[in-house]
Scaffold this motif. Structure first.
Motif, short mmCIF file in Angstrom:
data_model
loop_
_atom_site.label_atom_id
_atom_site.label_comp_id
_atom_site.label_asym_id
_atom_site.label_seq_id
_atom_site.Cartn_x
_atom_site.Cartn_y
_atom_site.Cartn_z
N GLY A 35 37.92 51.20 35.53
CA GLY A 35 39.23 51.69 35.93
C GLY A 35 39.57 51.40 37.37
N ILE A 36 40.86 51.27 37.63
CA ILE A 36 41.39 51.04 38.98
C ILE A 36 42.45 52.09 39.25
CG2 ILE A 36 42.49 49.40 40.56
CD1 ILE A 36 41.66 47.17 38.54
N GLY A 37 42.28 52.86 40.31
CA GLY A 37 43.19 53.96 40.61
C GLY A 37 44.28 53.61 41.61
N ALA A 38 45.18 54.56 41.80
CA ALA A 38 46.39 54.32 42.59
C ALA A 38 46.10 54.02 44.05
CB ALA A 38 47.31 55.53 42.47
N LEU A 39 45.09 54.65 44.64
CA LEU A 39 44.84 54.40 46.06
C LEU A 39 44.25 53.01 46.30
CD1 LEU A 39 43.64 57.86 47.42
CD2 LEU A 39 45.93 56.88 47.33
N ALA A 40 43.44 52.54 45.37
CA ALA A 40 42.92 51.17 45.48
C ALA A 40 44.07 50.17 45.39
CB ALA A 40 41.89 50.90 44.39
N LEU A 97 48.67 45.36 41.70
CA LEU A 97 48.14 45.84 40.43
C LEU A 97 47.52 44.70 39.63
CD1 LEU A 97 47.96 47.99 38.13
CD2 LEU A 97 50.34 47.46 37.61
N VAL A 98 48.27 43.63 39.44
CA VAL A 98 47.77 42.51 38.64
C VAL A 98 46.62 41.79 39.34
CG1 VAL A 98 48.36 40.33 37.51
CG2 VAL A 98 49.99 42.23 37.48
N ALA A 99 46.71 41.63 40.64
CA ALA A 99 45.65 40.94 41.39
C ALA A 99 44.33 41.70 41.30
CB ALA A 99 46.06 40.76 42.84
N LEU A 100 44.38 43.03 41.38
CA LEU A 100 43.15 43.81 41.27
C LEU A 100 42.58 43.78 39.85
CD1 LEU A 100 43.66 46.98 43.51
CD2 LEU A 100 42.03 45.12 43.82
N VAL A 101 43.46 43.80 38.86
CA VAL A 101 42.99 43.67 37.47
C VAL A 101 42.26 42.34 37.31
CG1 VAL A 101 43.74 43.31 35.10
CG2 VAL A 101 44.64 45.23 36.41
N GLU A 102 42.85 41.26 37.82
CA GLU A 102 42.20 39.95 37.73
C GLU A 102 40.86 39.94 38.45
OE1 GLU A 102 45.06 36.28 37.32
OE2 GLU A 102 45.60 37.45 39.10
N ARG A 103 40.82 40.59 39.60
CA ARG A 103 39.56 40.62 40.36
C ARG A 103 38.45 41.28 39.56
NH1 ARG A 103 37.43 44.73 43.92
NH2 ARG A 103 35.82 43.85 45.27
N ALA A 111 45.12 36.80 47.53
CA ALA A 111 44.36 36.50 48.74
C ALA A 111 43.70 37.77 49.29
CB ALA A 111 45.25 35.85 49.79
N VAL A 112 44.45 38.86 49.30
CA VAL A 112 43.89 40.15 49.77
C VAL A 112 42.75 40.59 48.87
CG1 VAL A 112 44.37 42.60 50.14
CG2 VAL A 112 46.05 40.90 50.85
N ALA A 113 42.96 40.53 47.56
CA ALA A 113 41.92 40.96 46.61
C ALA A 113 40.66 40.11 46.73
CB ALA A 113 42.48 40.90 45.18
N VAL A 121 45.92 47.60 48.64
CA VAL A 121 46.27 46.18 48.57
C VAL A 121 47.78 46.00 48.76
CG1 VAL A 121 46.30 44.12 47.11
CG2 VAL A 121 44.28 45.60 47.17
N LYS A 122 48.57 46.87 48.12
CA LYS A 122 50.03 46.80 48.26
C LYS A 122 50.45 46.88 49.73
CE LYS A 122 54.12 49.35 48.58
NZ LYS A 122 55.02 48.24 48.85
N TYR A 123 49.85 47.81 50.47
CA TYR A 123 50.17 47.98 51.88
C TYR A 123 49.88 46.69 52.65
CZ TYR A 123 49.93 49.68 56.68
OH TYR A 123 50.12 49.84 58.03
N GLN A 124 48.72 46.11 52.42
CA GLN A 124 48.35 44.89 53.13
C GLN A 124 49.29 43.73 52.78
OE1 GLN A 124 44.07 43.93 53.61
NE2 GLN A 124 43.69 45.73 52.33
N VAL A 125 49.68 43.67 51.51
CA VAL A 125 50.57 42.59 51.08
C VAL A 125 51.93 42.72 51.77
CG1 VAL A 125 51.86 41.65 49.13
CG2 VAL A 125 49.44 42.22 48.87
#
Length: 308
Positions: free
Chosen positions: A261-266, A111-117, A302-304, A270-274
């Motif tokens: 906006g960033i939704g749950a599947l996005a 969540l935080v990594a995607l917000v930063e991205r 790193a994933v983001a 990333v969560k799955y990959q982490v």
């Protein structure tokens, strides 16, 4: 003629709850663990003995094919159990340990990594100094997202739409535990929510599934909003206008036309990959590692970064 039998990869999974998460069991198997053993209703005081049973029974070579996972629902308890497991090691009898209670560490990290991205991509800004409002912030994901964001220099406020006292209590617990500074408020009325939204630059919705915490009418008050992210994949949308598939899409009805906006599947992708990467790091890294939410966050970044 003697036959050499290759030792299997064994993962011992501890949880304080009555059952281990099937999601985490599947993830461990997909990462290559061959023998996966759940231990349920594990109390904090049991971790030392369980850990030492696991490390001493296989010898120095066998420990390289042994791991420990800590699940459950209580993010603070999981952190304590991770610390207990670390202290129980007796080198060279030492195995990797990974904590991710209710998936909260990896979800919050994503969540935080995607917000930063998207903050950087869409606005050319960093998280440090930004006003972050976390709705449903007393839950597992909200707490860890708050700790990560605050550690990055954000001005973080967690909110409860049920109980302001609870939000303040949780904020105090997080501050004392992690040496950070966050605030707790109540958003028990629309007026209180809209006052908080008017100041927020980043909004994270981490409330329980199926609960909308921001309506279309509420969005009109989010005058400074840059990025909004929602972990809720169950209808209705946690934040009106932020679809589960969104990954940086502009949000309708927000005064700032640049808000995305960033939704749950996005977030879930990333969560799955982490989580997969951290299980793989345990199994193939060749040395003991201790993986909590700071390590999950670094992996999420790193994933983001690789998303382009």
């Amino acid at each position: 003629m003697s036959e050499t039998i290759e030792r299997p990869y064994i993962l011992h999974m501890f949880t304080a709850t009555p059952q281990m998460s099937p999601f985490d069991v599947n993830m461990a198997a997909d990462a290559g663990y061959q023998v996966i053993v759940p231990y349920c209703d594990v109390q904090a005081g049991m971790v030392t003995n369980l850990t030492q049973d696991a490390i001493f029974s296989r010898g120095p070579k066998g420990v390289s094919r042994t791991g420990i996972f800590i699940g459950g629902r209580d993010v603070m308890l999981a952190a304590d159990m991770l610390d207990s497991a670390r202290r129980a090691m007796v080198p060279p009898f030492e195995v990797p340990v990974f904590a991710d209670p209710s998936g909260s560490y990896t979800t919050a990290a994503a969540l935080v990594a995607l917000v930063e991205r998207h903050l950087g991509k869409q606005h050319g800004m960093e998280l440090g100094g930004k006003r972050v409002l976390i709705l449903g912030g007393t839950g597992a994901v909200g707490r860890i997202a708050a700790a990560i964001a605050a550690s990055r220099g954000a001005d973080v406020t967690i909110a409860s739409h049920h109980d302001e006292a609870r939000a303040r209590q949780v904020a105090t617990e997080l501050n004392q535990r992690f040496g950070i500074v966050i605030n707790g408020i109540g958003t028990t009325t629309s007026a209180a929510l809209r006052v908080a939204l008017a100041e927020a630059e980043i909004v994270l919705a981490t409330a329980i599934a199926g609960v909308q915490v921001i309506s279309s009418a509420d969005l009109a008050f989010a005058k400074r909003l840059l990025v909004a992210a929602d972990v809720n994949a169950v209808p209705p949308e946690g934040i009106a206008g932020v679809n589960v598939m969104n990954d940086g899409k502009p949000i309708d009805g927000v005064p700032n036309a640049g808000a995305v906006g960033i939704g749950a599947l996005a977030i879930g992708n990333v969560k799955y990959q982490v989580e997969h990467r951290l299980f793989m790091r345990m199994r193939t890294g060749g040395k003991p590692v201790y993986l909590g939410f700071p390590e999950a966050y670094e992996e999420a970044r790193a994933v983001a970064a690789g998303l382009g």
